[in-house]
Design a protein around this motif. Structure first.
Motif, PDB file in Angstrom:
ATOM      1  N   VAL A  17      66.591 -45.879 -20.332  1.00  0.00           N
ATOM      2  CA  VAL A  17      67.799 -45.553 -18.543  1.00  0.00           C
ATOM      3  C   VAL A  17      68.003 -46.442 -17.679  1.00  0.00           C
ATOM      4  O   VAL A  17      69.559 -47.180 -17.329  1.00  0.00           O
ATOM      5  N   LEU A  45      72.290 -37.474 -18.390  1.00  0.00           N
ATOM      6  CA  LEU A  45      72.619 -38.282 -19.347  1.00  0.00           C
ATOM      7  C   LEU A  45      72.131 -37.435 -20.964  1.00  0.00           C
ATOM      8  O   LEU A  45      72.826 -37.963 -21.816  1.00  0.00           O
ATOM      9  N   LEU A  46      72.064 -36.020 -20.335  1.00  0.00           N
ATOM     10  CA  LEU A  46      72.203 -35.303 -21.942  1.00  0.00           C
ATOM     11  C   LEU A  46      72.852 -35.462 -22.760  1.00  0.00           C
ATOM     12  O   LEU A  46      73.483 -35.357 -23.926  1.00  0.00           O
ATOM     13  N   SER A  52      67.815 -38.850 -24.894  1.00  0.00           N
ATOM     14  CA  SER A  52      67.082 -37.484 -23.962  1.00  0.00           C
ATOM     15  C   SER A  52      66.460 -36.958 -25.139  1.00  0.00           C
ATOM     16  O   SER A  52      64.746 -36.135 -24.253  1.00  0.00           O
ATOM     17  N   TRP A 111      62.477 -34.993 -16.662  1.00  0.00           N
ATOM     18  CA  TRP A 111      63.265 -34.870 -17.208  1.00  0.00           C
ATOM     19  C   TRP A 111      64.457 -34.294 -16.810  1.00  0.00           C
ATOM     20  O   TRP A 111      65.895 -34.026 -17.071  1.00  0.00           O
ATOM     21  N   PHE A 114      68.535 -35.796 -17.084  1.00  0.00           N
ATOM     22  CA  PHE A 114      68.639 -35.791 -18.425  1.00  0.00           C
ATOM     23  C   PHE A 114      69.214 -34.006 -17.855  1.00  0.00           C
ATOM     24  O   PHE A 114      70.665 -34.076 -18.637  1.00  0.00           O
TER      25      PHE A 114
END
Lengths: 424, 447
Positions: free
Chosen positions: B318, B333-334, B341, B397, B401
């Protein structure tokens, strides 16, 4: 056992080895080889002499030498290391080689001395040889070492005279009020020679300016045997002298403090190693006190610690030059890591032996104190190696010093071989 | 034939250290192969113990080796992390010869440590691990390396003093019924707590993890600090109950403090570092509780040595892809990095203690058994630390993401190359596998 009885043959051989090799040291081309071989062979003969059960050698009713398997192993190790130092460092000059042989012979007297006159004889002869070796490069350093040697010898003579007058013929079993003054002077003299605090001021200066060969010989032929003998003297003190024990406790802890903490502040490797000399003397005296109080430590931990320390110090001195710093990379790194007590080097069993010995003596707080000072020692030695890693990697390493380094590793991997060699 | 394990140990160690030598020569693929062979050979020694060989007879020191399931689990977890990190390092061009050989030296030292069945041999490998990890830190920052060494050396020499006292008491091997003297037990437990990063002995951890780069931090968290957990696992059965209880409570406090500090942090590596302090405390608490809790905590330590390096590697991906490491500046970012991810999700869910992921079986076993052995309050505090872990892991998370960035608009980068993703996905699979088989394995770990 009296001199001239059945011990005469190996003893005569030992004397002959030195007597023949000293003139041969002046022979061109073969002098250096003869010197190295003679020193190594003398170590083997000393071990052979000592492998029998505990025995004492007398002459005219006077105690001369004490022969233990442990002392024989120490003699062998010190002589082998000395032979490798000579092979790697000594110039092929007869005078230098002869002085080294004298130092080697004298170191055996110091190591196995059973009475103060023999100790003094060995100490004087070895000191003169070291003074000669130091004077070849820097006369001021030699003069400084000579002053200290004379000072310590004078105090030892005074102490010996008082002990002798009170009927103490050997260095063992010194006890009672009549031995107190003589013992205090004897220990003070030996402490001055070995650099125990507060008599340590000369050590870093001499260490930083002396020649590699002179200092290595001093470490192997004077300092280490003398520390072993100091251990034998102090550990043999009979109970009933609490003030002497207190004095020694203060001296030893002061040495460890001054040595380790001062070394931590050094940037010059020679001075750093010089302060290690001071602290290592402190560990030996502390061990001896532990043995004196408990009787459960024995000679092995002291022998292993003293020889590991002496061998590492000698290699460190031999691998550096005054003002220039390191000249041989791998040997210096090995010696410093060995001083730090890192496995698989010989310093590790030494460190473990000291800590366990204190615990075995029922003095766990001393084990913790020793461990704390070992941390400091590890930090400054490893710091030097890490910071100068690139420089050390670029330096050459002569074959005898590589062999020396491998010996330190081999002894770290298989220290029990020493016990087998000693026949104990 | 009882000494088959000695042969296995020697061959395995030769192969492990050969991999270091090969790495020095620049052959990384061969080095990894040699390391894998060493791992395979090590497995042959399972449940076998050698006789004792005299080493330093005057201090009662012997050499003896053996391997039980606990040792093997730790070894395999550390090996998986080592291989994944090396492959990752190779693909992102950080794998210099010095770095690879140092990482392999850390593994080789740990491989010796888990075989050590006598106290002096355990200490020798402990020291080798300190030296190798010091070099790993010093490769990035010499000053930090020296500070790290000083810290670890204090722990080492506390352990040395403890081992000295143990030898003096006649305690020779690790599978003994002797009880250590209280001082020795306290010194040994402190040494392990330092290595594990348990508060208040954690002060080295944050500075080191956040300054040496994520891949090196992955090795420290997956291969080096796990030695502290393993040591505590071996020594706690020999410790007096009073000392063990004190360390159990210290562990609980560390678990809570670490998790709460991670919750308050915003930098990715800082969250992972504080999380290590929290999980180190949890593991120490569980190991101190003993019995089935100790078995659970050892399994937890193995899971942690997979999940935490995975998180560090994700953090590296990342940071290098986006140039950001503050979770408030990251997001979404997913959409563009789905595989990364998934890896991050697995790491975070593992650290959160979610069922089916690496840390769940160990945490469950620890809490249930600790409630029986020490008390309900203790178990509730452990559960609270797991809850706090879940909070920061899920927050991390979601922030990075799922949600859009909080502080500024942000354009998500694309997925990194396959070479980078493969090690992440290997660790991801292992985290899930460890989470799934925990119920079968933990009952077979006998403290």
């Amino acid at each position: 056992m009296h001199l001239g009885e059945n011990m005469v043959d190996p003893m005569t051989m030992l004397v002959l080895v030195y007597a023949v090799s000293i003139p041969l040291a002046f022979a061109p081309r073969i002098g250096k080889t003869v010197t190295c071989l003679a020193i190594a062979v003398a170590g083997i003969i000393a071990l052979t002499l000592s492998r029998e059960s505990i025995s004492h050698v007398y002459a005219y009713g006077l105690p001369l030498l004490e022969l233990h398997g442990e002392l024989g192993v120490a003699a062998l190790l010190l002589n082998v290391f000395l032979a490798l130092i000579v092979a790697g460092l000594a110039p092929a000059r007869g005078a230098v080689l002869a002085l080294t042989l004298v130092a080697s012979a004298s170191s055996l007297l110091i190591l196995m001395a059973d009475s103060v006159p023999v100790l003094l004889l060995g100490l004087e002869a070895a000191s003169i040889a070291v003074i000669g070796l130091l004077a070849l490069e820097d006369k001021r350093v030699a003069l400084r070492y000579a002053v200290v040697s004379l000072f310590s010898a004078s105090i030892i003579v005074l102490g010996a005279a008082i002990l002798w007058a009170n009927g103490f013929k050997t260095i063992h079993g010194l006890g009672g009020p009549e031995a107190a003054l003589g013992l205090a002077l004897l220990v003070a003299g030996v402490a001055a020679e070995t650099g125990l605090a507060p008599f340590h001021m000369w050590v870093p200066d001499v260490a930083s300016r002396g020649s590699g060969l002179g200092l290595s010989v001093a470490a192997l032929a004077v300092d280490t045997p003398l520390l072993v003998t100091l251990y034998r003297i102090v550990s043999g003190i009979e109970p009933g002298l609490p003030y002497v024990a207190t004095m020694l406790l203060v001296l030893s802890i002061a040495s460890m403090c001054v040595g380790e903490l001062s070394a931590l502040a050094q940037r010059d490797v020679r001075r750093m190693v010089g302060f290690s000399v001071v602290s290592d003397a402190g560990y030996i005296v502390l061990l001896a006190l532990g043995e004196s109080l408990s009787g459960r430590i024995g000679l092995w931990p002291a022998i292993v610690f003293a020889t590991a320390s002496g061998a590492s110090l000698a290699l460190a001195f031999a691998s550096t030059r005054p003002g220039l710093g390191p000249v041989y990379g791998l040997p210096l790194a090995t010696s410093l890591l060995c001083l730090a007590g890192l496995p698989p080097l010989y310093g590790f069993p030494a460190k473990l032996s000291v800590v366990t010995a204190f615990a075995e003596a029922g003095l766990p707080y001393l084990a913790v104190i020793a461990a704390v000072f070992f941390v400091v020692s590890a930090v400054y030695n490893v710091r030097y190696v890490v910071v100068n890693a690139a420089d050390l990697a670029s330096k050459p390493s002569p074959a005898p010093f590589i062999l020396y380094s491998f010996t330190l590793v081999a002894l770290g991997l298989a220290p029990h071989v020493l016990m087998v060699l000693g026949g104990v | 034939m009882a000494d088959n394990v000695l042969v296995v140990f020697i061959v395995s160690q030769l192969l492990a250290w050969l991999s270091v030598a090969v790495a020095v020569a620049g052959r990384i693929a061969v080095a990894i192969l040699s390391m894998t062979l060493s791992l395979a050979v090590a497995g042959l020694g399972l449940n076998d113990y050698s006789s004792l060989i005299p080493w330093i007879p005057w201090v009662n020191a012997y050499i003896g080796v053996g391997l039980d399931l606990a040792s093997l689990i730790i070894l395999y977890a550390a090996a998986a992390t080592t291989i994944a990190t090396l492959v990752y390092g190779k693909t992102v061009d950080i794998a210099t010869r010095a770095w690879v050989s140092t990482v392999l030296a850390c593994y080789a030292s740990l491989a010796g440590l888990v075989f050590a069945w006598t106290l002096p041999l355990f200490y020798v490998y402990w020291e080798l691990l300190v030296i190798a990890s010091t070099v790993l830190v010093a490769l990035r920052d010499r000053g930090l390396g020296i500070a790290y060494f000083a810290y670890m050396q204090v722990a080492s020499l506390l352990l040395l003093a403890a081992i000295g006292m143990a030898l003096a008491e006649g305690v020779v091997s690790l599978n003994t019924v002797h009880v250590l003297p209280p001082l020795a037990a306290a010194l040994a437990a402190t040494a392990f707590a330092v290595k594990l990063g348990v508060a208040p002995f954690h002060t080295w951890l944050l500075a080191t993890y956040t300054r040496i780069g994520e891949p090196s931090a992955a090795i420290l968290s997956g291969v080096v600090t796990v030695a502290g957990a393993y040591g505590l696992y071996r020594f706690t059965p020999m410790m007096p109950e009073s000392i063990v209880n004190v360390f159990a409570w210290i562990g609980v406090v560390s678990a809570l403090l670490g998790s709460l500090a991670a919750l308050a942090s915003n930098r990715l590596v800082e969250i992972a570092s504080y999380s290590s302090i929290g999980h180190g405390g949890f593991i120490a608490a569980g190991l101190s509780a003993g019995g089935f809790a100790a078995a659970g905590s050892l399994y937890l330590a193995a899971g942690h040595s997979l999940a935490k390096p995975l998180l560090f590697l994700v953090a590296h991906v990342v940071r290098t892809s986006t140039g950001e490491e503050d979770v408030r500046r990251l997001g979404l970012l997913l959409k563009t990095m789905p595989l990364t991810s998934i890896a991050a999700f697995t790491a975070c869910m593992s650290l959160a203690g979610v069922p089916g992921f690496a840390l769940f079986p160990g945490e469950l076993a620890t809490i249930l058994e600790a409630a029986k052995r020490i008390g309900l309050v203790f178990a509730v505090l452990l559960a609270a630390s797991v809850f706090a872990s879940a909070c920061y892991a899920i927050r991390l998370w979601l922030r990075v993401f799922w949600h859009p960035p909080v502080l500024r608009a942000f354009r998500p980068p694309g997925e990194p190359g396959a070479g980078t993703l493969i090690p992440l996905l290997i660790l991801t699979s292992l985290c899930i596998l460890v989470g799934l088989v925990g119920g079968i394995v933990i009952p077979h770990i006998i403290p």
